[in-house]
Enzyme design. Structure first.
Site, short mmCIF file in Angstrom:
data_model
loop_
_atom_site.label_atom_id
_atom_site.label_comp_id
_atom_site.label_asym_id
_atom_site.label_seq_id
_atom_site.Cartn_x
_atom_site.Cartn_y
_atom_site.Cartn_z
N PHE A 106 0.96 -1.21 0.07
CA PHE A 106 0.04 -0.02 0.00
C PHE A 106 0.81 1.30 -0.12
O PHE A 106 1.20 1.87 1.09
CB PHE A 106 -0.88 -0.06 1.40
CG PHE A 106 -1.87 -1.24 1.49
CD1 PHE A 106 -3.09 -1.03 0.61
CD2 PHE A 106 -1.64 -2.26 1.92
CE1 PHE A 106 -3.97 -1.95 0.54
CE2 PHE A 106 -2.51 -3.40 1.99
CZ PHE A 106 -3.82 -3.09 1.34
N CYS A 111 3.22 -16.32 5.29
CA CYS A 111 4.46 -16.68 5.41
C CYS A 111 4.86 -18.05 6.01
O CYS A 111 4.17 -18.64 7.12
CB CYS A 111 4.96 -15.77 6.29
SG CYS A 111 6.78 -15.76 6.74
N PHE A 133 2.94 1.39 4.11
CA PHE A 133 3.10 0.09 4.57
C PHE A 133 2.85 -0.77 3.58
O PHE A 133 2.15 -0.85 2.85
CB PHE A 133 2.25 0.01 5.99
CG PHE A 133 0.71 -0.20 5.55
CD1 PHE A 133 0.35 -1.56 5.64
CD2 PHE A 133 -0.07 0.74 5.63
CE1 PHE A 133 -1.08 -1.82 5.36
CE2 PHE A 133 -1.44 0.51 5.38
CZ PHE A 133 -1.84 -0.72 5.34
N TYR A 171 -7.99 -10.38 11.30
CA TYR A 171 -8.15 -11.99 11.46
C TYR A 171 -8.65 -11.95 12.73
O TYR A 171 -7.86 -11.69 13.80
CB TYR A 171 -7.00 -12.62 11.30
CG TYR A 171 -6.61 -12.64 9.67
CD1 TYR A 171 -7.01 -13.52 9.00
CD2 TYR A 171 -5.52 -11.54 9.04
CE1 TYR A 171 -6.50 -13.46 7.49
CE2 TYR A 171 -5.44 -11.58 7.78
CZ TYR A 171 -5.80 -12.44 6.95
OH TYR A 171 -5.40 -12.43 5.62
N ILE A 176 -6.16 -3.06 5.89
CA ILE A 176 -5.57 -4.32 6.13
C ILE A 176 -6.83 -5.16 6.83
O ILE A 176 -7.69 -4.90 7.12
CB ILE A 176 -4.59 -4.25 7.47
CG1 ILE A 176 -3.76 -5.62 7.58
CG2 ILE A 176 -5.34 -3.82 8.60
CD1 ILE A 176 -2.62 -5.37 8.65
N LEU A 226 3.18 -4.65 8.46
CA LEU A 226 1.84 -4.82 9.37
C LEU A 226 1.55 -6.64 8.79
O LEU A 226 1.52 -6.86 7.69
CB LEU A 226 0.68 -3.96 9.29
CG LEU A 226 1.02 -2.68 9.80
CD1 LEU A 226 -0.24 -1.84 9.29
CD2 LEU A 226 1.46 -2.51 11.07
N ALA A 275 2.98 -18.17 15.49
CA ALA A 275 4.05 -17.19 14.27
C ALA A 275 4.42 -16.19 15.06
O ALA A 275 5.22 -15.47 14.79
CB ALA A 275 3.12 -16.63 13.14
N VAL A 280 14.37 -24.89 10.10
CA VAL A 280 15.66 -25.14 10.80
C VAL A 280 16.79 -24.95 10.12
O VAL A 280 17.58 -25.55 10.56
CB VAL A 280 15.51 -26.31 11.92
CG1 VAL A 280 16.38 -26.05 13.09
CG2 VAL A 280 14.13 -26.88 12.16
N THR A 316 14.30 -16.71 8.22
CA THR A 316 15.00 -15.39 8.40
C THR A 316 15.53 -14.70 7.27
O THR A 316 15.15 -13.53 7.32
CB THR A 316 16.25 -15.65 9.50
OG1 THR A 316 15.76 -16.10 10.77
CG2 THR A 316 16.75 -14.47 9.73
N GLU A 325 1.27 -5.11 3.72
CA GLU A 325 0.70 -6.12 4.76
C GLU A 325 1.26 -7.54 4.47
O GLU A 325 1.20 -7.87 3.29
CB GLU A 325 -0.80 -6.19 4.57
CG GLU A 325 -1.60 -7.23 5.39
CD GLU A 325 -3.17 -7.27 5.06
OE1 GLU A 325 -3.82 -8.21 5.75
OE2 GLU A 325 -3.45 -6.83 3.98
N ILE A 326 1.96 -8.41 5.30
CA ILE A 326 2.11 -9.42 5.10
C ILE A 326 1.23 -10.56 5.31
O ILE A 326 0.51 -10.56 6.66
CB ILE A 326 3.39 -9.99 5.97
CG1 ILE A 326 4.40 -9.13 5.58
CG2 ILE A 326 3.89 -11.35 5.87
CD1 ILE A 326 5.93 -9.47 6.61
N VAL A 327 0.57 -11.16 4.07
CA VAL A 327 -0.53 -12.32 4.53
C VAL A 327 -0.15 -13.64 4.78
O VAL A 327 -0.90 -14.14 5.84
CB VAL A 327 -1.40 -12.02 3.05
CG1 VAL A 327 -2.69 -12.97 3.24
CG2 VAL A 327 -1.57 -10.71 2.44
N GLY A 343 6.38 -15.71 17.89
CA GLY A 343 7.98 -16.14 18.14
C GLY A 343 8.57 -15.72 16.79
O GLY A 343 9.61 -14.93 17.04
#
Length: 798
Positions: free
Chosen positions: A540, A551, A545, A617, A614, A583, A590, A559, A564, A547-549, A592
């Site tokens: 946007f 991942c 910003f 949820y 956004i 955002l 998720a 591992v 990262t 928006e991460i939908v 952590g």
């Protein structure tokens, strides 16, 4: 089973032919007790494979060697040449050249008698063993062992389907048969004898451990040694794939060279496991880098896959070692195995030109301050601009440096910004910084971060794989106005599958709609041509910003630091597009992960900017991340490592200037029992001479500490009911109440005793509690406050 354990081929070994004869592609061996050797080719099934065959043969040999001497002669007679007068040329009825199909056991009699005629020459069987009448029992038993090995190989020859393996079995069969006739020891005739390559795999791995981890503390180094032994043990029991199988899997490989090593492995390592009359060698001791390269990739993949499948069976003490540290160990070793310049394969590794220690080497060379990032942003750019090789790490430097969209030229690392920044009193002169940097310009001088250290970079292994081209990153998306790209569409389908599998509570229809929505893009992680993870997002720009939908990384590739590294690439992509805020709504599993990537519940974006934009949820937590445009995120951990080394060098220089070594005290030799601390050369003390004044000062400081708002966790001793296992972890507990009692009893005769007890409170708290806990934060705040008060009281220098 017949009473005669040797007449005819050994039918009882047929159950084990799945591994001995039908040699399969490398099979991992992960058992419930950790990574342990299993039967080759059988993946550790009890009673199968070479291990099962070897046990059965050993039992039969023990049974036969305990038989009466006539029974032994009968067994050897059918394999020995005839000694009757008339120059008989019979070599026994067990032919040296076996027929195409083994004879059925019911066609032969169950018993053999020395008075019976030989089935080949009609002389009595006793004429075949006259040369054994005066042979010792030990020699007789040795020959009987070879006989049973011959019978086992006899069956192997007829059951084996692979032509190369069958040929080796047949050659070994004839060699052992000849050894019985000539009463000699089996000697393999070859142009080369073991070892076939130097340094060996074992030596190379030992060199690797010294090369990368010699600087670690002994406890961590011991863990690395355990991982190395585990890996070497796996190779010694690894079942190689046949040359024909390898030809199908890797058509471009040097099959001729592999076939030579495969034959040697069968003769010297594999077959001797169940035919102990042949000399046996460990694979890791007679083979070197060439064989390791041919098996490493497949072996690593299957070992880690089976470890993940059997993780619930692993004991707790092995789980972290195998699931976390072992993958990192293998990734670092893989780099050295396939590197053309790795020193661990040099025969002169241990002793350099001057006889000194080999310097500790870093895995990653230090990059410029800001490495230009190259991304494919449109559905067509993959094929047109990169010709299929699109990972930033694989682009030539000239292409990267000419990229018009780069953030900063690699040749201009913040010099102007540095000059504009006002100098702060106490800053280290830039001339000194540059001088120190010149001493560590060689990346080999930067020590490698410990794999097991809490400070080890999470993305280190992933960054390595990207540099080698093992993984690639692409920003892709669907388009309504451009011709569909087959590769992009296949990747989008792969992403939909990964997200659906890893996010089972999310409706598949919803995932599909957003992944293929032209307004959404996905940073995809590609390995071996297939999608293994990604981050789906919507930008946007007008609101400032993204928006991460979704991942996710597929479970069997986790591992490894991919998550990262994915997020770091996404951050650099957005800095390039001048969007500096993320955002996302994170579910409980998720939170952590996002915290580790710099997200928090403290949202920097004004609410008016994202409300209505956004998606909300239910049951999830809104988290945000603010990006710093001056940070090259994908190389950040490397830069931090280099900065730490610069600081370390500066400290060493400072210490060299002020350090003075005093001679040892000799007064104790003259009978002196004790001396005042102040009289020791080099000891500088700042103690209050008056005990009452010291008591008053310490009492005031302690009262200030107890009155602090963050002192509440430390007021009294920890109760066992409130913190189970606390006293198993903390050996020397301390609290403010105990310190008050000690102060009243005049225990603190020096400030150092008082400071040591106070410091123990903070150290114990940080050792027992997690960094994100409230107790941990209280300890940090109270510690700063305490040292402020100590300085104000003049007990330590400011």
């Amino acid at each position: 089973q017949r009473s005669d354990p040797g007449s005819g081929p050994d039918r009882s070994c047929s159950a084990s032919q799945g591994s001995v004869v039908g040699i399969q592609q490398g099979s991992p061996a992960v058992g419930a007790a950790g990574l342990v050797p299993a039967a080759p080719g059988a993946a550790g099934t009890e009673g199968s494979g070479a291990a099962g065959g070897s046990a059965r043969i050993a039992a039969k040999k023990a049974q036969l060697r305990s038989s009466p001497r006539p029974k032994k002669l009968e067994k050897l007679g059918v394999y020995s040449s005839c000694k009757a007068e008339g120059a008989c040329k019979c070599n026994g009825w067990k032919s040296q050249n076996p027929p195409p199909t083994p004879p059925q056991t019911d066609q032969q009699s169950n018993t053999v008698n020395l008075q019976e005629p030989c089935r080949s020459c009609s002389h009595t069987l006793g004429d075949h063993v006259t040369h054994l009448e005066n042979v010792s029992e030990e020699e007789m038993n040795r020959l009987l062992g070879i006989v049973l090995d011959v019978e086992y190989l006899y069956t192997c020859v007829h059951k084996e389907e692979d032509a190369d393996t069958k040929q080796v079995y047949f050659s070994l069969f004839k060699l052992l048969r000849k050894s019985i006739l000539q009463m000699g020891k089996p000697m393999l005739e070859a142009q080369e004898s073991p070892p076939f390559e130097k340094p060996s795999i074992e030596q190379g791995v030992n060199n690797f451990v010294q090369y990368k981890f010699s600087h670690l503390p002994s406890k961590e180094r011991q863990t690395i040694m355990e991982l190395a032994k585990m890996f070497l043990n796996q190779i010694n029991y690894w079942q190689l794939e046949t040359p024909s199988q390898r030809r199908q899997r890797v058509p471009s490989d040097d099959v001729v060279g592999y076939k030579v090593n495969y034959t040697r492995w069968l003769c010297y390592c594999n077959v001797p496991q169940f035919c102990d009359s042949l000399p046996r060698y460990e694979t890791t001791q007679i083979f070197g880098r060439t064989l390791l390269r041919s098996v490493f990739t497949v072996m690593r993949k299957q070992l880690l896959e089976q470890a993940r499948q059997e993780k619930d069976k692993l004991p707790p003490e092995k789980r972290t070692l195998i699931l976390t540290h072992f993958p990192k160990f293998l990734s670092m070793l893989e780099e050295e195995v396939y590197s053309h310049s790795s020193p661990i394969w040099s025969q002169d590794f241990l002793v350099g030109a001057t006889g000194g220690q080999i310097p500790v080497h870093t895995v990653i060379s230090a990059p410029p301050v800001a490495r230009p990032i190259y991304y494919s942003t449109s559905p067509m750019s993959v094929d047109q601009s990169t010709c299929g090789s699109v990972s930033p790490a694989r682009k030539p430097a000239s292409v990267l440096e000419s990229n018009p969209g780069e953030k900063r030229k690699a040749s201009e690392p913040l010099h102007h910004e540095e000059n504009k920044r006002p100098r702060v009193v106490g800053d280290i002169p830039m001339d000194l910084i540059n001088e120190v940097m010149a001493t560590i310009s060689d990346p080999a001088t930067i020590p490698e971060t410990s794999l097991l250290s809490a400070h080890s970079a999470r993305d280190e292994a992933a960054r390595l794989e990207e540099r080698r081209g093992v993984i690639e990153f692409h920003v892709i998306g669907n388009s309504l106005n451009q011709k569909p790209n087959k590769r992009i569409l296949m990747w989008l389908v792969g992403l939909q599958n990964v997200f659906s599998h890893q996010l089972p509570r999310m409706p598949k229809e919803y995932i599909t709609r957003l992944v293929f929505d032209p307004k959404h893009k996905t940073l995809s992680l590609i390995k071996d041509g297939r999608v293994i993870g990604g981050i789906c997002f919507r930008m946007f720009p007008s609101q400032g910003f993204t928006e991460i939908v979704f991942c996710a990384v597929t479970s069997n590739e986790q591992v490894k630091g991919y998550g990262t590294h994915l997020m770091n690439h996404l951050k650099e992509y957005h800095i390039k597009h001048e969007i500096l805020n993320f955002l996302t709504y994170a579910d409980e599993y998720a939170i952590g992960y996002f915290k580790k990537q710099g997200f928090s519940k403290d949202i920097k974006v004004p609410k008016a900017k994202y409300v209505g934009y956004i998606k909300d949820y239910e049951g999830a937590t809104l988290m945000g991340c603010e990006l710093n445009p001056s940070i090259p995120y994908t190389e950040f951990s490397v830069i931090i490592k280099k900065q730490k080394e610069i600081i370390k060098k500066l400290i060493e220089r400072k210490q060299a200037q002020i350090r003075k070594v005093y001679p040892g005290l000799s007064c104790f030799k003259d009978g002196v029992r004790q001396i005042p601390i102040e009289s020791i050369p080099g000891i500088r003390t700042k103690e209050l001479k008056d005990p009452d004044q010291l008591y008053s000062t310490l009492k005031t400081i302690l009262q200030h500490v107890k009155n602090h708002q963050n002192a509440w966790p430390f007021m009294e001793p920890v109760k066992k009911t409130e913190a189970p296992g606390y006293y198993q972890v903390i050996r020397f507990p301390m609290d403010l109440k105990t310190m008050s009692e000690r102060l009243k009893s005049r225990y603190y005769t020096t400030r150092k005793l008082f400071m040591a007890d106070m410091q123990r409170i903070f150290t114990n708290c940080r050792e027992y509690n997690a960094p994100e806990s409230e107790y941990y934060k209280c300890a940090n705040i109270l510690e700063k406050f305490f040292y402020t008060k100590i300085k104000e009281a003049g007990l330590i220098e400011k």
